[in-house]
Write an enzyme that holds these catalytic residues in place. Structure first.
Site, mmCIF file in Angstrom:
data_model
loop_
_atom_site.group_PDB
_atom_site.id
_atom_site.type_symbol
_atom_site.label_atom_id
_atom_site.label_comp_id
_atom_site.label_asym_id
_atom_site.label_seq_id
_atom_site.Cartn_x
_atom_site.Cartn_y
_atom_site.Cartn_z
ATOM 1 N N HIS A 36 0.821 -1.208 0.000
ATOM 2 C CA HIS A 36 0.000 0.000 0.000
ATOM 3 C C HIS A 36 0.857 1.260 0.000
ATOM 4 C CE1 HIS A 36 -3.632 -2.449 1.587
ATOM 5 N NE2 HIS A 36 -3.641 -2.377 0.290
ATOM 6 N N HIS A 68 -0.144 -8.856 1.216
ATOM 7 C CA HIS A 68 -1.233 -9.044 2.195
ATOM 8 C C HIS A 68 -1.934 -10.381 2.050
ATOM 9 C CE1 HIS A 68 -0.998 -4.857 0.670
ATOM 10 N NE2 HIS A 68 -0.770 -4.611 1.940
ATOM 11 N N CYS A 90 3.217 -12.290 2.585
ATOM 12 C CA CYS A 90 4.191 -12.236 3.683
ATOM 13 C C CYS A 90 4.080 -13.513 4.513
ATOM 14 C CB CYS A 90 3.891 -11.010 4.549
ATOM 15 S SG CYS A 90 4.795 -11.028 6.107
ATOM 16 N N HIS A 118 -10.119 -4.987 4.705
ATOM 17 C CA HIS A 118 -8.710 -4.945 4.254
ATOM 18 C C HIS A 118 -8.357 -6.277 3.579
ATOM 19 C CE1 HIS A 118 -4.313 -4.963 4.592
ATOM 20 N NE2 HIS A 118 -4.376 -3.659 4.751
ATOM 21 N N GLU A 120 -5.703 -8.174 3.621
ATOM 22 C CA GLU A 120 -5.124 -9.198 4.508
ATOM 23 C C GLU A 120 -6.241 -9.909 5.283
ATOM 24 O OE1 GLU A 120 -1.984 -7.937 7.260
ATOM 25 O OE2 GLU A 120 -2.424 -9.613 8.568
ATOM 26 N N THR A 154 -1.733 -8.657 11.066
ATOM 27 C CA THR A 154 -0.345 -8.492 11.518
ATOM 28 C C THR A 154 0.033 -7.046 11.848
ATOM 29 O OG1 THR A 154 0.378 -8.339 9.217
ATOM 30 C CG2 THR A 154 0.512 -10.504 10.245
ATOM 31 N N SER A 210 -2.451 2.346 3.846
ATOM 32 C CA SER A 210 -1.573 1.384 4.507
ATOM 33 C C SER A 210 -2.004 1.223 5.972
ATOM 34 C CB SER A 210 -0.126 1.877 4.420
ATOM 35 O OG SER A 210 0.634 1.328 5.479
ATOM 36 N N ASN A 212 -0.646 -0.387 8.523
ATOM 37 C CA ASN A 212 0.370 -0.189 9.568
ATOM 38 C C ASN A 212 0.762 1.281 9.701
ATOM 39 O OD1 ASN A 212 3.351 0.224 8.532
ATOM 40 N ND2 ASN A 212 2.319 -1.064 7.034
#
Lengths: 269, 269
Positions: A36, A68, A90, A118, A120, A154, A210, A212
């Site tokens: 992202h 993701h 990942c 999202h 992920e 994560t 993003s 994170n």
């Protein structure tokens, strides 16, 4: 004005791996954004690695699955079409997918702490049988189940994960808690927190989509004045008026060259 | 200015039953508000029927359980203390509690459409084994289970219930849908909608904490200008300037005398 950079910031190993794998390809398609970050997406596009929004969009060629991860049904569709799959998921995300599958098969309901919608999260959801996605302590208060396993996207905030665990402990008879927030996320959050306490303003660099990076912005905002930016263009001189120190951090999907460019611009003010 | 009243409004049979049962008592305690209406609560208080917030607050005497029902643990606590229990739980709410219990024992997860934290919802939750409370279509999008039974708090909006059913149909393999929204709620919603279409402004009368009154307010607000009030005191003359017609409706817990008083006040303007 003093500029302090976070000890841990920028590309994590999962993102680096995904970008490296993608750059080895020629004329491939990516299902969504590889990571992202707008600058990386643009760079890949120039190298012939094009973003598609659905497996239905292509009939042949190479398909890159993003860092993701993706849903089981997307992987199946791609296999049926005979596409060459380059899976950059990942390994830490893959582990959460596997845990969701494993504990589902053991009769646990899965409670996933994640950003609803999202990519992920969608991938993890597709690997579980009974799963509920929650994004806050308030959501957790409305889940009353007998036997559940709590997992996390994560890139979530550890503080929130702990709050949610606490709520669920009283609502779930048999609760298995597995903190799957990755170490890179944890380190970036800790470093950001440390410098946010010392500076007058924090600059958080990374894609607006993003997860994170959004977490870093949330965490720093609670401590000091914080601005989330993607590029140098967004920087405003007036933010720094009367400020003696500025802190810089960046999400796990923000490339080094972007961080350096922004740092340079701030130092020149 | 023309004043039109909804065909169905005010006290439903469950509320009437609870008030009648309570008025037969002397010096009893009510666990919470008997019904969510300030005037009725005040009247009961004057007759010696006092509100308590927890079973822990009393050691002896009579305990009235409200029309919304209560949790299994509250009933057990009251029994252990030897309190005389007057259970005014609406029979239609009792039915939802029983369905939650029945389908839990058959191995279904219960998905309850309700206002999170509402006393009716807490009572139903305590009767189920695996239960998730959702309050919107968005919440429904994050529930992925194999075998579930969808129930509703009795006072929810039918339109929203149908939207939620639609979402869950695609996320739940085996979905049993039982529309437990009560007929009184449905009739009051239909009547309110009918007159809201015809008038320049709607006045919705009832407690601010009354779930079914809040629903009427939500429904009317989508159609025409709407004001939710509890008493005559809140009425503002300017609301009616330039208006040719006003519609009146009231929640299932709003007593007739309150409706009449407000109607009279509006007609006098």
């Amino acid at each position: 004005m003093k500029v302090i950079c976070a000890e841990n910031m920028g590309f994590c190993s999962g993102v680096k791996r995904a970008v490296d794998m993608a750059l080895k390809q020629k004329d491939a398609f990516v299902l969504g954004q590889l990571i992202h970050n707008p600058q990386v997406v643009e760079m890949l596009d120039k190298k012939g690695i094009k973003e598609i929004s659905s497996v239905d969009d292509i009939e042949k060629g190479s398909l890159i699955i993003t860092a993701h991860g993706t849903t089981k049904s997307n992987v199946e569709k791609a296999k049926i079409k005979g596409l060459k799959i380059i899976d950059t998921t990942c390994p830490l995300v893959k582990k959460v997918q596997d845990l969701a599958k494993e504990f589902s098969s053991k009769g646990y309901d899965i409670i996933l702490f994640g950003d609803k919608g999202h990519s992920e999260v969608k991938g993890i959801v597709s690997n579980a049988e009974n799963i509920i996605v929650i994004s806050s302590k308030e959501d957790a208060k409305n889940v009353f189940v007998k036997k559940a396993c709590l997992l996390s996207q994560t890139t979530q905030s550890i503080e929130k994960f702990n709050e949610i665990s606490k709520v669920l402990k009283s609502n779930v008879n048999e609760l298995k808690i597995i903190n799957t927030i990755c170490n890179a996320t944890k380190k970036r959050q800790d470093s950001a927190m440390n410098i946010a306490k010392k500076v007058d303003i924090m600059i958080v660099i990374g894609g607006y989509n993003s997860a994170n990076t959004k977490r870093l912005n949330e965490i720093c905002s609670k401590i000091t004045e914080t601005k989330h930016i993607e590029t140098t263009r967004e920087i405003k001189k007036e933010w720094f008026q009367g400020k003696k120190s500025v802190g810089i951090t960046a999400g796990a999907s923000t490339p080094d060259f972007v961080i350096k460019e922004i740092k340079k611009k701030i130092e020149s003010l």
